[in-house]
Motif scaffolding. Structure first.
Motif, PDB file in Angstrom:
ATOM      1  N   UNK B  40       0.810  -0.950  -0.063  1.00  0.00           N
ATOM      2  CA  UNK B  40      -0.029  -0.049   0.188  1.00  0.00           C
ATOM      3  C   UNK B  40       0.945   1.289  -0.074  1.00  0.00           C
ATOM      4  N   UNK B  42       0.009   4.273   0.145  1.00  0.00           N
ATOM      5  CA  UNK B  42      -0.581   5.712   0.268  1.00  0.00           C
ATOM      6  C   UNK B  42      -1.978   5.451  -0.070  1.00  0.00           C
ATOM      7  N   UNK B  43      -2.784   4.439  -0.323  1.00  0.00           N
ATOM      8  CA  UNK B  43      -3.960   4.202  -1.026  1.00  0.00           C
ATOM      9  C   UNK B  43      -5.056   4.907   0.254  1.00  0.00           C
ATOM     10  N   UNK B  44      -6.533   4.981  -0.138  1.00  0.00           N
ATOM     11  CA  UNK B  44      -7.444   5.834   0.934  1.00  0.00           C
ATOM     12  C   UNK B  44      -7.797   4.455   1.552  1.00  0.00           C
ATOM     13  N   UNK B  45      -7.351   3.136   1.180  1.00  0.00           N
ATOM     14  CA  UNK B  45      -7.746   2.017   1.824  1.00  0.00           C
ATOM     15  C   UNK B  45      -9.060   1.217   1.050  1.00  0.00           C
ATOM     16  N   UNK B  46      -9.633   2.049   0.263  1.00  0.00           N
ATOM     17  CA  UNK B  46     -10.492   1.269  -0.586  1.00  0.00           C
ATOM     18  C   UNK B  46     -10.224   0.191  -1.586  1.00  0.00           C
ATOM     19  N   UNK B  48      -7.580  -1.970  -0.822  1.00  0.00           N
ATOM     20  CA  UNK B  48      -7.466  -2.746   0.167  1.00  0.00           C
ATOM     21  C   UNK B  48      -8.547  -3.723   0.391  1.00  0.00           C
ATOM     22  N   UNK B  49      -9.711  -3.132   0.430  1.00  0.00           N
ATOM     23  CA  UNK B  49     -10.784  -3.831   0.885  1.00  0.00           C
ATOM     24  C   UNK B  49     -11.296  -4.811  -0.337  1.00  0.00           C
ATOM     25  N   UNK B  50     -10.976  -4.265  -1.651  1.00  0.00           N
ATOM     26  CA  UNK B  50     -11.353  -5.297  -2.762  1.00  0.00           C
ATOM     27  C   UNK B  50     -10.055  -6.276  -2.821  1.00  0.00           C
ATOM     28  N   UNK B  85       2.703   7.973  -2.079  1.00  0.00           N
ATOM     29  CA  UNK B  85       3.088   9.231  -1.619  1.00  0.00           C
ATOM     30  C   UNK B  85       4.474   9.491  -1.401  1.00  0.00           C
ATOM     31  N   UNK B 117      -7.599  10.875  -7.910  1.00  0.00           N
ATOM     32  CA  UNK B 117      -8.097  12.073  -7.083  1.00  0.00           C
ATOM     33  C   UNK B 117      -6.986  12.855  -6.649  1.00  0.00           C
ATOM     34  N   UNK B 118      -5.926  12.317  -6.368  1.00  0.00           N
ATOM     35  CA  UNK B 118      -4.778  13.026  -5.443  1.00  0.00           C
ATOM     36  C   UNK B 118      -3.923  13.525  -6.220  1.00  0.00           C
ATOM     37  N   UNK B 124       2.327  13.569  -3.447  1.00  0.00           N
ATOM     38  CA  UNK B 124       2.334  12.149  -4.129  1.00  0.00           C
ATOM     39  C   UNK B 124       3.066  12.226  -5.392  1.00  0.00           C
ATOM     40  N   UNK B 141     -11.830   2.711  -9.200  1.00  0.00           N
ATOM     41  CA  UNK B 141     -11.875   3.587  -7.982  1.00  0.00           C
ATOM     42  C   UNK B 141     -12.937   3.018  -7.054  1.00  0.00           C
ATOM     43  N   UNK B 142     -12.782   2.075  -6.309  1.00  0.00           N
ATOM     44  CA  UNK B 142     -11.867   1.011  -6.462  1.00  0.00           C
ATOM     45  C   UNK B 142     -12.165   0.040  -7.698  1.00  0.00           C
TER      46      UNK B 142
END
Lengths: 520, 164
Positions: B40, B42-46, B48-50, B85, B117-118, B124, B141-142
């Motif tokens: 990871x 620096x993701x928003x953790x979305x 990771x969920x997938x 990041x 989006x970043x 980043x 996304x995601x």
């Protein structure tokens, strides 16, 4: 204390105006550092919970500090316009230990100096920039340090015979976000844990500046992916308060439904992972299957598995017909029964309970002092839940019961999650059965002047807070989203010492904090 | 205990069939087993969920011969999420260096593809490819789990990238 007494204590013209879409919330400007620290002290002393502190930079430098009271949300705003450079503001850390990391973050990113803060170490910054990156106006190029030394952070060391150190991260051994943990251990026992975060810092506050509202909402939805509904909703509330816009009842119902679905999905995932971390793979399979079923229904009825961008300022981007409502009610019934079965299995499983009970104990008194809310706080007797306490619509009509436990261990946090799933499902059922007709999203009114707003919702982990300042024409001048993780990370540091190193993953999972929501 | 067994029995088998592309003879590939290391950045953790969803009983990625491992030294494939990041640039590069050849890199999610989006934030690197060479990208996304799975299965037979 009733609302009248409460308003009298504050400077002229201030009162907490109830809003239909949530809890009463107010921004109180402070005209001097003296009044700022005095008000903060009064709020903290009268039972206010410190929720966070952040700053805005050029062209209107200011410090914002949020307190949650039983009466509502209050944000103190201290404009910084001293003739000297760097700008300073009084530190609250002497009576609010939780303010420490927030004030260090402001110093790192904006260069404003918290006067009286003892901890001189950086927090979010890893020494990557030669100047505070948010001090300059938007669009300025931020010069980078040629060779940053990432190893230099002065961790507190424990010395003595047999003590050794275990560094973990930033890249973790699993599908997890990055962060660094430094354990001081003797044998298997943890003596001290110190966190080093900031690896996922993406400059979100900087990215908000100058964006249109719609683009800002997309960004807000990505502050912490697992809490995307809560972040989107808090942001939407803030924008709507700034523009003096009230969403229709149907929109409020849909938003509450989405928020509860997010809570249920996350709790299912956490319960599965907690079982797995204690050696019960069965739990992981069962709960992840239930979660997947729910996500697939989200995809069908709301167009997105994790509900990204479904809530927007002005409304929601989804509608339910009668067939969909019947389908969701059927899902609700089955899910409640399945979770009930699994709770019995978890409760009766000796091996599992042996790992859960008395592991990672957060004492109620410590939780109170740190201002812990959400699942973690409620597991340690902190009776705060915006849905039960304040009852903005539609929670007023179908008030959920507050889930509370006193033990403060992993078992308590597991129990809170089970209770909250059932409570959320009951609430979803009521919302579906009484869902008013609603239009999808209404156009937002224009703002001829600069306007400011706040939003706050009870997300999966606790209170998610949003603050937005709009320039005329619906352009964001500054905005900030505050995830509850920032308040809870220090609690994890307190809980782990005294436990076995091998229990850390279990305790960490029972907190399940967001790195991205903390680092921003 | 019997409640647990009854539950397993009643749940039955949920895994959905997938079609792993057959490795062509003489093309370099990973045969029937692929070890994946996730980073990871620096993701928003979305995302990771997938990625986690790939291990649920519906997708059961391990039944295709692919599994997530705890160290890059055991890995054939690096899956990178997040816009990378500035603080994760160095750890990501070091993780790649610790991954033995032959290896592949898969960038998962809009952020990993181009910053998403970043993009253009001071903090980043606008995606994985400015930092380490990327073999394949999965936008979204995601991105939904079946798309990530498809990309992973393709990685079994992914030709070696040109050395940079």
């Amino acid at each position: 204390m009733d609302n009248d007494d409460f308003s009298k204590r504050f400077s002229p013209g201030f009162c907490l105006i109830p809003r239909e879409d949530g809890i009463p919330r107010a921004i109180i400007p402070q005209n001097s550092p003296g009044s700022y620290i005095e008000e903060a002290r009064t709020l903290a002393a009268s039972g206010g919970r410190f929720l966070g502190l952040w700053a805005a930079g050029d062209p209107e430098p200011r410090i914002c500090t949020a307190f949650l009271l039983r009466e509502g949300l209050i944000v103190l705003v201290l404009p910084l316009n001293l003739p000297e450079d760097p700008q300073t503001f009084p530190s609250l850390s002497s009576f609010l230990p939780a303010a420490d990391r927030f004030e260090r973050t402001v110093r790192d990113l904006f260069g404003f100096v918290p006067e009286g803060l003892e901890d001189s170490r950086p927090w979010i910054s890893q020494g990557l920039w030669t100047v505070p990156p948010l001090a300059s106006p938007p669009g300025t190029c931020i010069p980078e340090t040629p060779t940053p030394d990432l190893q230099e952070y002065p961790f507190v060391r424990v010395l003595g015979p047999g003590v050794h150190e275990i560094p973990v991260g930033p890249v973790h051994a699993g599908i997890i976000e990055p962060g660094h943990f430094r354990f001081q251990v003797v044998g298997e026992k943890v003596l001290r844990l110190e966190e080093r975060l900031g690896y996922t810092h993406k400059g979100v506050d900087g990215l908000f500046r100058g964006r249109e509202i719609a683009a800002g909402a997309r960004l807000a939805a990505r502050v912490s992916g697992d809490s995307t509904v809560a972040c989107s909703l808090a942001f939407a509330q803030a924008v709507e308060q700034a523009l003096d816009f009230s969403p229709a009842a149907g929109v409020r119902f849909m938003r509450a439904l989405l928020l509860e679905r997010e809570r249920v999905a996350n709790h299912l995932g956490d319960l599965g992972a907690l079982g797995n971390d204690a050696g019960l793979g069965f739990g992981l399979s069962q709960f992840t299957r239930l979660k997947e079923d729910l996500l697939r229904r989200n995809r069908i009825h709301f167009g997105a598995r994790y509900l990204f961008d479904v809530i927007v300022p002005g409304g929601v981007r989804a509608n339910l017909d009668d067939k969909a409502i019947l389908d969701l009610l059927e899902e609700n019934r089955l899910l409640a029964a399945e979770v009930g079965d699994l709770q019995k299995i978890y409760d009766d499983h000796g091996g599992l309970q042996d790992r859960f009970q008395n592991t990672g104990v957060l004492l109620p008194e410590v939780a109170r002092r740190l201002g812990a809310g959400g699942v973690v706080g409620r597991g340690s007797a902190q009776a705060w839940d915006l849905r039960a306490d304040h009852g903005g619509d539609p929670y007023r009509r179908f008030p959920p019961a507050l889930a509370l436990a006193h033990e403060g261990d992993v078992a308590a946090r597991v129990r809170i999650r089970f209770l909250e799933i059932q409570e959320s499902l009951a609430l979803c059922r009521a919302l579906l059965e009484h869902l008013p007709e609603h239009s999808i999203a209404e156009p937002l009114p224009d703002n001829p002047e600069t306007a400011e707003g706040l939003g706050i919702v009870e997300g999966v982990r606790g209170e998610v807070l949003a603050w937005v300042r709009l320039a005329p024409g619906g352009v964001i001048r500054a905005a900030h989203i505050q995830d509850p993780s920032a308040l809870l990370w220090p609690a994890l540091e307190v809980v782990v010492p005294g436990n076995l190193v091998a229990d850390f993953p279990l305790i960490n999972k029972s907190f399940n904090l967001s790195y991205s929501g903390h680092d921003l | 205990m019997w409640k647990l067994l009854v539950k397993i029995f009643r749940t039955g088998r949920l895994t959905e069939k997938s079609s792993r592309p057959v490795t062509q003879p003489h093309t370099p590939g990973f045969g029937r087993s692929l070890a994946i290391r996730h980073v990871d950045a620096g993701s928003c953790n979305g995302c990771e969920l997938e990625l986690l969803a790939l291990e649920n009983p519906y997708y059961a990625l391990s039944s295709d011969g692919a599994k997530f491992v705890a160290s890059p030294r055991h890995a054939d494939l690096l899956i990178v999420t997040g816009p990378v990041t500035k603080a994760m640039k160095d750890p990501l590069t070091k993780t790649l260096e610790a991954t033995p050849e032959p290896r592949r890199v898969l960038a998962v999610g809009d952020c990993a593809c181009d910053g998403g989006v970043f993009r253009d934030s001071y903090a980043v690197c606008n995606g994985v490819s400015p930092v380490i060479p990327v073999d394949h990208q999965v936008p979204g996304c995601p991105p939904p789990p079946d798309e990530i799975r498809r990309a992973i299965l393709r990685a079994f037979a992914l030709p070696r990238q040109a050395q940079k």
